[in-house]
Structures are given as structure tokens and as C-alpha cells.
Design a protein around this motif. Structure first.
Motif, PDB file in Angstrom:
ATOM      1  N   ASP A 110      -5.495  -2.527  10.957  1.00  0.00           N
ATOM      2  CA  ASP A 110      -5.432  -3.333   9.750  1.00  0.00           C
ATOM      3  C   ASP A 110      -3.763  -3.280   9.309  1.00  0.00           C
ATOM      4  O   ASP A 110      -3.596  -2.088   8.783  1.00  0.00           O
ATOM      5  N   ILE A 111      -2.926  -4.321   9.382  1.00  0.00           N
ATOM      6  CA  ILE A 111      -1.757  -4.178   8.884  1.00  0.00           C
ATOM      7  C   ILE A 111      -1.521  -5.079   7.745  1.00  0.00           C
ATOM      8  O   ILE A 111      -1.827  -6.318   7.901  1.00  0.00           O
ATOM      9  N   ARG A 112      -1.079  -4.561   6.532  1.00  0.00           N
ATOM     10  CA  ARG A 112      -1.232  -5.194   5.282  1.00  0.00           C
ATOM     11  C   ARG A 112      -0.275  -4.815   4.468  1.00  0.00           C
ATOM     12  O   ARG A 112       0.334  -3.617   4.424  1.00  0.00           O
ATOM     13  N   THR A 113       0.108  -5.482   3.402  1.00  0.00           N
ATOM     14  CA  THR A 113       0.960  -5.053   2.276  1.00  0.00           C
ATOM     15  C   THR A 113       0.142  -4.042   1.476  1.00  0.00           C
ATOM     16  O   THR A 113      -1.079  -4.059   1.374  1.00  0.00           O
ATOM     17  N   ILE A 114       0.720  -2.930   1.093  1.00  0.00           N
ATOM     18  CA  ILE A 114       0.197  -1.661   0.392  1.00  0.00           C
ATOM     19  C   ILE A 114       0.233  -1.949  -1.242  1.00  0.00           C
ATOM     20  O   ILE A 114       0.784  -2.872  -1.685  1.00  0.00           O
ATOM     21  N   ASP A 115      -0.717  -1.137  -1.803  1.00  0.00           N
ATOM     22  CA  ASP A 115      -0.583  -1.066  -3.318  1.00  0.00           C
ATOM     23  C   ASP A 115      -0.712   0.257  -3.732  1.00  0.00           C
ATOM     24  O   ASP A 115      -0.476   1.214  -2.955  1.00  0.00           O
ATOM     25  N   ASP A 116      -0.666   0.537  -5.057  1.00  0.00           N
ATOM     26  CA  ASP A 116      -0.412   1.900  -5.549  1.00  0.00           C
ATOM     27  C   ASP A 116      -1.448   2.727  -5.058  1.00  0.00           C
ATOM     28  O   ASP A 116      -1.021   4.081  -4.890  1.00  0.00           O
ATOM     29  N   SER A 117      -2.723   2.381  -4.753  1.00  0.00           N
ATOM     30  CA  SER A 117      -3.498   3.146  -4.188  1.00  0.00           C
ATOM     31  C   SER A 117      -3.293   3.815  -2.804  1.00  0.00           C
ATOM     32  O   SER A 117      -3.982   4.703  -2.333  1.00  0.00           O
ATOM     33  N   ASP A 118      -2.439   2.883  -2.118  1.00  0.00           N
ATOM     34  CA  ASP A 118      -2.081   3.563  -0.702  1.00  0.00           C
ATOM     35  C   ASP A 118      -1.169   4.521  -0.656  1.00  0.00           C
ATOM     36  O   ASP A 118      -0.586   5.122   0.431  1.00  0.00           O
ATOM     37  N   LEU A 119      -0.341   4.588  -1.886  1.00  0.00           N
ATOM     38  CA  LEU A 119       0.976   5.388  -1.631  1.00  0.00           C
ATOM     39  C   LEU A 119       0.850   6.779  -1.010  1.00  0.00           C
ATOM     40  O   LEU A 119       1.719   7.053  -0.216  1.00  0.00           O
ATOM     41  N   THR A 120       0.031   7.435  -1.452  1.00  0.00           N
ATOM     42  CA  THR A 120      -0.088   8.773  -0.864  1.00  0.00           C
ATOM     43  C   THR A 120      -0.370   8.741   0.517  1.00  0.00           C
ATOM     44  O   THR A 120       0.306   9.517   1.312  1.00  0.00           O
ATOM     45  N   ALA A 121      -1.253   7.980   0.983  1.00  0.00           N
ATOM     46  CA  ALA A 121      -1.442   7.929   2.514  1.00  0.00           C
ATOM     47  C   ALA A 121      -0.304   7.358   3.073  1.00  0.00           C
ATOM     48  O   ALA A 121       0.154   7.701   4.313  1.00  0.00           O
ATOM     49  N   TRP A 122       0.443   6.382   2.533  1.00  0.00           N
ATOM     50  CA  TRP A 122       1.560   5.863   3.231  1.00  0.00           C
ATOM     51  C   TRP A 122       2.592   6.763   3.317  1.00  0.00           C
ATOM     52  O   TRP A 122       3.283   7.135   4.204  1.00  0.00           O
ATOM     53  N   ILE A 123       2.978   7.716   2.312  1.00  0.00           N
ATOM     54  CA  ILE A 123       4.015   8.336   2.265  1.00  0.00           C
ATOM     55  C   ILE A 123       3.614   9.662   3.544  1.00  0.00           C
ATOM     56  O   ILE A 123       4.536  10.200   3.997  1.00  0.00           O
ATOM     57  N   THR A 124       2.538   9.876   3.281  1.00  0.00           N
ATOM     58  CA  THR A 124       2.182  10.974   4.377  1.00  0.00           C
ATOM     59  C   THR A 124       2.299  10.642   5.767  1.00  0.00           C
ATOM     60  O   THR A 124       2.988  11.437   6.452  1.00  0.00           O
ATOM     61  N   ALA A 125       2.094   9.319   6.171  1.00  0.00           N
ATOM     62  CA  ALA A 125       2.206   8.796   7.416  1.00  0.00           C
ATOM     63  C   ALA A 125       3.826   8.624   7.775  1.00  0.00           C
ATOM     64  O   ALA A 125       4.192   9.012   8.757  1.00  0.00           O
ATOM     65  N   MET A 126       4.472   8.198   6.590  1.00  0.00           N
ATOM     66  CA  MET A 126       6.168   8.063   6.829  1.00  0.00           C
ATOM     67  C   MET A 126       6.715   9.538   7.070  1.00  0.00           C
ATOM     68  O   MET A 126       7.466   9.752   8.165  1.00  0.00           O
ATOM     69  N   ARG A 127       6.068  10.410   6.313  1.00  0.00           N
ATOM     70  CA  ARG A 127       6.735  11.986   6.692  1.00  0.00           C
ATOM     71  C   ARG A 127       6.131  12.500   8.005  1.00  0.00           C
ATOM     72  O   ARG A 127       7.132  13.184   8.570  1.00  0.00           O
ATOM     73  N   THR A 128       4.985  12.196   8.333  1.00  0.00           N
ATOM     74  CA  THR A 128       4.545  12.524   9.625  1.00  0.00           C
ATOM     75  C   THR A 128       5.291  11.945  10.785  1.00  0.00           C
ATOM     76  O   THR A 128       5.837  12.710  11.831  1.00  0.00           O
ATOM     77  N   GLY A 129       5.721  10.759  10.680  1.00  0.00           N
ATOM     78  CA  GLY A 129       6.541   9.803  11.629  1.00  0.00           C
ATOM     79  C   GLY A 129       7.846  10.499  11.641  1.00  0.00           C
ATOM     80  O   GLY A 129       8.433  10.394  12.841  1.00  0.00           O
ATOM     81  N   PHE A 130       8.548  10.814  10.688  1.00  0.00           N
ATOM     82  CA  PHE A 130       9.981  11.551  10.687  1.00  0.00           C
ATOM     83  C   PHE A 130       9.934  12.954  10.942  1.00  0.00           C
ATOM     84  O   PHE A 130      11.081  13.534  10.599  1.00  0.00           O
ATOM     85  N   LEU A 131       8.707  13.654  11.138  1.00  0.00           N
ATOM     86  CA  LEU A 131       8.530  15.121  11.628  1.00  0.00           C
ATOM     87  C   LEU A 131       8.884  15.898  10.581  1.00  0.00           C
ATOM     88  O   LEU A 131       9.583  16.904  10.450  1.00  0.00           O
ATOM     89  N   ILE A 132       8.558  15.582   9.132  1.00  0.00           N
ATOM     90  CA  ILE A 132       8.851  16.334   8.054  1.00  0.00           C
ATOM     91  C   ILE A 132       7.203  16.784   7.478  1.00  0.00           C
ATOM     92  O   ILE A 132       6.257  16.089   8.020  1.00  0.00           O
ATOM     93  N   SER A 133       7.011  17.690   6.876  1.00  0.00           N
ATOM     94  CA  SER A 133       5.865  18.348   6.574  1.00  0.00           C
ATOM     95  C   SER A 133       4.943  17.289   6.074  1.00  0.00           C
ATOM     96  O   SER A 133       5.534  16.721   5.152  1.00  0.00           O
ATOM     97  N   PRO A 134       3.674  17.096   6.330  1.00  0.00           N
ATOM     98  CA  PRO A 134       3.182  15.718   6.042  1.00  0.00           C
ATOM     99  C   PRO A 134       2.914  15.536   4.481  1.00  0.00           C
ATOM    100  O   PRO A 134       2.613  14.425   4.051  1.00  0.00           O
ATOM    101  N   THR A 135       2.528  16.862   3.830  1.00  0.00           N
ATOM    102  CA  THR A 135       2.222  16.688   2.418  1.00  0.00           C
ATOM    103  C   THR A 135       3.331  16.265   1.579  1.00  0.00           C
ATOM    104  O   THR A 135       4.334  17.153   1.597  1.00  0.00           O
ATOM    105  N   PRO A 136       2.958  15.240   0.833  1.00  0.00           N
ATOM    106  CA  PRO A 136       4.207  14.805  -0.139  1.00  0.00           C
ATOM    107  C   PRO A 136       4.656  16.056  -1.130  1.00  0.00           C
ATOM    108  O   PRO A 136       3.588  16.724  -1.600  1.00  0.00           O
ATOM    109  N   ALA A 137       5.892  15.975  -1.278  1.00  0.00           N
ATOM    110  CA  ALA A 137       6.379  16.944  -2.222  1.00  0.00           C
ATOM    111  C   ALA A 137       6.044  16.830  -3.593  1.00  0.00           C
ATOM    112  O   ALA A 137       5.598  15.674  -4.010  1.00  0.00           O
ATOM    113  N   LYS A 138       6.083  17.713  -4.502  1.00  0.00           N
ATOM    114  CA  LYS A 138       5.859  17.713  -5.792  1.00  0.00           C
ATOM    115  C   LYS A 138       6.450  16.353  -6.543  1.00  0.00           C
ATOM    116  O   LYS A 138       7.747  16.072  -6.184  1.00  0.00           O
ATOM    117  N   ASP A 139       5.810  15.574  -7.182  1.00  0.00           N
ATOM    118  CA  ASP A 139       6.354  14.123  -7.767  1.00  0.00           C
ATOM    119  C   ASP A 139       6.835  13.136  -6.926  1.00  0.00           C
ATOM    120  O   ASP A 139       7.496  12.125  -7.299  1.00  0.00           O
TER     121      ASP A 139
END
Length: 413
Positions: A4-33
Motif C-alpha cells: 500500500d503506497i499512500r500519503t502518510i499522516d501523523d500516526s505514521d511518522l514513527t514507522a516512517w522514520i524507522t523505515a527511513m533510518r533502516t534504509g540509510f543503515l542508521i540504527s532503526p530506533t528514532p533518536a530522542k525527539d
């Protein structure tokens, strides 16, 4: 399960940032704030996610950008960033679908082109992008440079002073706008850019406070800004410290000379990393021994450009000489496809569809590479990336399109 490819909303941000960090080979858990800080700077209406069940596996977003072109005009373009596809979901058309949605929206808005910084070279040519600016990096061995180590300030009568982050946020934006007015390839910097650069906003991947230096002309005008960090190292009580330039903005030759001379005279520094500079940067020529500036990246692609509205794009810039050229642009996605007559000159040009025979045939990506004046049409023809339909057409294109100084984009985005 279908993706499912769609426009995201506020409720998707944590999952979206986790995926972005994973794709860029950064530790997947979002940093504080990080979720709050990143989310505040995103236009969610222009942010997409690819979802497999409840997991985000692809990220993509864009934002408005103003690109300086030859002659100083600044057309609106669509800047693309944060593009990732998780390794588990490669080769399923995820990027193609997100790109298609974004480019269609950009065309509907009337953006003249799309831009991005390519993490890998082979990815974006198939979407109509071409490398439009390049950059180089140098490592300067201070002891070999030959500059007077008794430096006590600019010889021109100006002055160099350290500044804090608040002062840089106050004075830096206007200085950068002066640079951007004259340097084709440069893009705008937002207020958030300056806040991140000076530590006023927490950086998601960490931030160490740098040193900021301002150059003022003899008349007191701020004409230059240097930001650099230092890696400290001592061996057998001898300094082996390395400074890395994060930003150097100079709107006069005197400011450029003064800031480089200042940095290369700082005690305890043995090596200076120039950071990403224009491939024709003057810094090596400022050294009595230019060989002291060793090219660590002789040249690599930086800003990529994808034409969307060819007439608007070609009419936005000026040209080195008077002349006309008929371009046949091929584009499987249709945005830039057509045959265009360019009547060009030093004051600008007009561009419209035509039925005249083509002088030069090329793809959208090749036009993107030529647009800012860096690439050579003759070189593209020699490489088989463009076709000369009339003898001498490539030489005429180069006469019109190429610029005396190479385009440069100082900023990642």
C-alpha cells in the motif's frame, strides 16, 4: 499482501522514520525527539510511505525549492529527499510508484523541474534525472601550503571574528541569499536549515558544536561566513588536528581569500578538509603551493535535475551568446517530451514547441545535465547519450548553454 503506497499522516511518522533510518543503515530506533522534530519540518501532503501490512518499508518526500540558474533567476522546483526502500522489499516497483506519484503532483503544481541528491549513481537516470552539478573535495596539508604562518588578519583591511550560533542565524541567511543571487546551482536555505546548522534544533543523527567565523569588509559589511569542526589528535606531544569545513559562504574574492587564509593559519591544525566545494573552486590557487591541496574527490556528481516543463526551464536562464537551437527531447514518462525551438541570448531566451527539424536529439536526463551549463553536448554525443541531427549542433549547444564558472550546489537536502 499487496503493498500500500499512500500519503502518510501523523500516526505514521514513527514507522516512517524507522523505515527511513533502516534504509540509510542508521540504527532503526528514532533518536530522542526525532519524530517531533522531523515531523515539524515535513509537509505530510508531500510525504509518501510504502506499507506491507502494518510495517513501513519505503519512504519518499518532497518539498518546494528555488534553484538559481544562469542569469540569476530562481524558478520553483520540486526537491526530492528521504528516498528509501527496505532491503526486504527491493525490486518490487516501490520507488517507481512513489516517484510517479510525486512527479505527477509536481507537474500539476507547475514546477519547472525536480531535483535530488543521488546516494547512488545508477538509480535516477531511468526516471529522467541527469547529473547537473558536480563537487570536489581537497585535503590541505598546512605545512606544505606555503602560506605565511605569521598571519595577523586580512591584508585587505577587513577583519575576521568568531561568532556564536545566534549571530549566524541573524546574519547568515541574508549573506547566503547574496551568494545565491549570483551562483547558479545554489538552492535556498530555510530557517530550519540555519537552526539545525547552529544547534538551535536537535539534530536527529547527532551534532557537535562547530566554530563559526565571519569576515567583514573594510566598510564593515558581512561578506563571508566559515563554519568548521575539528578532530583533535596528538601524537608524542605533536598536534595532528584536522579541521573539516562544514560551510564556507563568500560573496567577494577578498572574503574567500581571507577565510581560507585564516583557517590555514590556525595553530595546531595540520590538515584541513575542504568539504564539498565546486569542482573549479579557487582554493588551491590561493596557496603558494597548490599541490598541498590533494584532491580526495577529484570530481563527483552532486545535484541531479529532471526537466518537467521544458519551455519554462529554458526561458528561466540566460545564455552565453545569441543563437537558436531545435531540441528533440525524448521522455518515456511524457513530461519533457517534445520538439522545442530555443531562441537564446545574453538577456534570456524564448522557447516553444515547433515542427522544424531537430538539431539535437537527447533524453530528459541529458537535458537535465546540460541545463545549468556544466556538461558538454559534444561530450554527450561522443558518449552516445545525445544525437547530432545537423552537423555542428552540439558545438552550437555548448556555445549557448555552457557557463564561464561551473554550477555549484553547496547544500545537501
Amino acid at each position: 499482501m499487496a503493498l500500500d503506497i499512500r500519503t502518510i499522516d501523523d500516526s505514521d511518522l514513527t514507522a516512517w522514520i524507522t523505515a527511513m533510518r533502516t534504509g540509510f543503515l542508521i540504527s532503526p530506533t528514532p533518536a530522542k525527539d526525532e519524530v517531533e522534530v522531523r515531523g515539524a519540518g515535513m509537509d505530510l501532503a508531500r510525504s509518501q510511505g510504502a506499507f506491507d501490512g502494518g510495517r513501513c518499508v519505503g519512504t519518499f518526500r518532497s518539498h518546494p525549492q528555488w534553484l538559481t540558474v544562469p542569469g540569476g533567476a530562481q524558478p520553483a522546483v520540486n526537491a526530492i529527499t528521504n528516498v528509501t526502500v527496505s532491503p526486504t522489499h527491493r525490486r518490487r516497483g516501490v520507488l517507481s510508484r512513489m516517484m510517479a506519484r510525486d512527479l505527477a503532483a509536481a507537474e500539476e503544481r507547475g514546477d519547472a523541474a525536480a531535483t535530488l541528491i543521488a546516494a547512488e549513481y545508477p538509480i535516477y537516470g531511468r526516471f529522467g534525472f541527469g547529473a547537473a552539478t558536480f563537487c570536489s573535495t581537497w585535503e590541505v596539508h598546512v605545512a606544505r601550503a606555503g602560506l605565511d604562518r605569521r598571519y595577523a588578519g586580512p591584508e585587505c583591511g577587513g577583519r575576521v571574528d568568531f561568532a556564536d550560533g545566534a549571530t549566524v542565524r541573524e546574519l547568515g541567511p541574508a549573506l547566503h541569499e547574496r551568494l545565491r543571487a549570483t551562483r547558479h546551482g545554489a538552492v535556498d536555505r530555510t530557517e530550519r536549515w540555519w537552526r539545525f546548522a547552529t544547534g538551535d534544533l536537535p539534530h536527529p543523527t547527532g551534532w557537535k558544536e562547530p566554530f563559526h567565523v565571519l569576515y567583514r569588509s573594510p566598510e564593515g559589511r558581512v561578506d563571508g561566513l566559515l563554519t568548521y569542526g575539528v578532530e583533535e589528535q596528538w601524537t608524542a606531544k605533536q598536534p595532528e588536528n584536522k579541521a573539516t569545513v562544514r560551510d564556507l559562504v563568500a560573496v567577494s574574492p577578498a572574503a574567500e581569500r581571507a577565510l581560507w587564509h585564516f583557517l590555514l593559519s590556525v595553530d595546531w591544525l595540520t590538515v584541513v578538509d575542504s568539504g564539498y566545494r565546486a569542482p573549479d573552486d579557487v582554493m588551491p590557487l590561493l596557496l603558494p603551493d597548490p599541490r598541498a591541496a590533494r584532491a580526495t574527490t577529484a570530481q563527483t556528481d552532486f545535484l541531479w535535475l529532471r526537466p518537467l516543463d521544458v519551455p519554462a526551464l529554458l526561458e528561466a536562464r540566460t545564455y552565453a551568446a545569441e543563437g537558436s537551437l531545435v531540441l528533440e527531447v525524448t521522455d518515456p514518462d511524457g513530461y519533457a517530451a517534445g520538439r522545442y525551438l530555443l531562441d537564446a541570448g545574453p538577456d534570456g531566451g524564448s522557447c516553444s514547441s515547433t515542427t522544424r527539424d531537430a538539431d539535437l536529439t537527447l533524453g530528459a536526463g541529458a537535458l537535465g545535465s546540460l541545463y545549468l551549463g556544466d556538461e558538454s553536448a559534444a561530450r554527450l554525443v561522443a558518449a552516445g547519450l545525445a544525437a547530432e541531427e545537423r552537423p555542428g549542433a552540439a558545438a552550437r549547444a555548448d556555445l549557448l548553454l555552457r557557463t564561464a564558472r561551473r554550477p555549484w550546489c553547496p547544500d545537501m537536502f
